[in-house]
Write a protein that holds these residues in place. Sequence first.
Motif, PDB file in Angstrom:
ATOM      1  N   VAL A  92      28.247  46.682  51.048  1.00 56.91           N
ATOM      2  CA  VAL A  92      29.686  46.470  50.897  1.00 56.91           C
ATOM      3  C   VAL A  92      29.953  45.159  50.169  1.00 56.91           C
ATOM      4  CG1 VAL A  92      31.849  46.040  52.137  1.00 56.91           C
ATOM      5  CG2 VAL A  92      30.271  47.799  52.968  1.00 56.91           C
ATOM      6  N   HIS A  93      30.826  45.223  49.158  1.00 57.93           N
ATOM      7  CA  HIS A  93      31.255  44.011  48.477  1.00 57.93           C
ATOM      8  C   HIS A  93      32.650  44.197  47.896  1.00 57.93           C
ATOM      9  CE1 HIS A  93      28.899  46.369  45.580  1.00 57.93           C
ATOM     10  NE2 HIS A  93      29.534  45.760  44.582  1.00 57.93           N
ATOM     11  N   VAL A  94      33.447  43.146  48.069  1.00 53.97           N
ATOM     12  CA  VAL A  94      34.810  43.106  47.568  1.00 53.97           C
ATOM     13  C   VAL A  94      34.820  42.170  46.364  1.00 53.97           C
ATOM     14  CG1 VAL A  94      37.189  42.421  48.103  1.00 53.97           C
ATOM     15  CG2 VAL A  94      35.775  43.516  49.871  1.00 53.97           C
ATOM     16  N   HIS A  95      35.280  42.681  45.228  1.00 54.34           N
ATOM     17  CA  HIS A  95      35.409  41.868  44.025  1.00 54.34           C
ATOM     18  C   HIS A  95      36.759  41.162  44.049  1.00 54.34           C
ATOM     19  CE1 HIS A  95      32.111  43.841  41.656  1.00 54.34           C
ATOM     20  NE2 HIS A  95      32.415  44.864  42.436  1.00 54.34           N
ATOM     21  N   LEU A  96      36.766  39.865  43.858  1.00 53.17           N
ATOM     22  CA  LEU A  96      37.987  39.086  43.668  1.00 53.17           C
ATOM     23  C   LEU A  96      37.932  38.565  42.242  1.00 53.17           C
ATOM     24  CD1 LEU A  96      38.076  37.038  46.997  1.00 53.17           C
ATOM     25  CD2 LEU A  96      39.295  39.165  46.454  1.00 53.17           C
ATOM     26  N   ILE A  97      38.913  38.983  41.431  1.00 54.33           N
ATOM     27  CA  ILE A  97      38.853  38.694  40.003  1.00 54.33           C
ATOM     28  C   ILE A  97      40.126  37.980  39.545  1.00 54.33           C
ATOM     29  CG2 ILE A  97      38.546  39.678  37.696  1.00 54.33           C
ATOM     30  CD1 ILE A  97      37.278  42.153  39.162  1.00 54.33           C
ATOM     31  N   PRO A  98      39.992  36.741  39.048  1.00 54.49           N
ATOM     32  CA  PRO A  98      41.163  36.068  38.485  1.00 54.49           C
ATOM     33  C   PRO A  98      41.684  36.874  37.292  1.00 54.49           C
ATOM     34  CG  PRO A  98      39.408  34.504  38.881  1.00 54.49           C
ATOM     35  CD  PRO A  98      38.815  35.876  39.039  1.00 54.49           C
TER      36      PRO A  98
END
Length: 131
Positions: A92-98
């Motif tokens: 599981v991984h959540v991408h946080l993208i500016p």
Amino acid sequence: MATLFTKIVHGEVPCYKVAENSQFLAFLDISPNARGHTLCIPKKEVDKIFDLEEEIYRELMLFARKVAIGLEKAVSCERVGMAVVGLEVPHVHVHLIPLNSMKDMDFSNNYKMSEEEFAKLADEISREVVL
């Protein structure tokens, strides 16, 4: 066999860490869509996000929110986008993208950075994250 992210959690593979608590870890994506692209993962290896226990899922989202708030303070952007794809690494991984435009969410784009730039940026973001 342990995933790449489990190896990162155990310190077997290095990362550019921006935040950590007893259950979760946030680090810079090494193939970022945009400067500051960060991954938030549970330390416990689970393949699919909806297979997480409900409480862990909620806590992951709260952790990601705190990281996103710090990320937005450290990196100039219009907002921080979030994506959960889950095909690249079976953990599981959540991408946080500016984000400054929709193209920043295009996973075929890669923002190039040197090791020094990664390290400096990870430090800048980590100073802004309040857990």
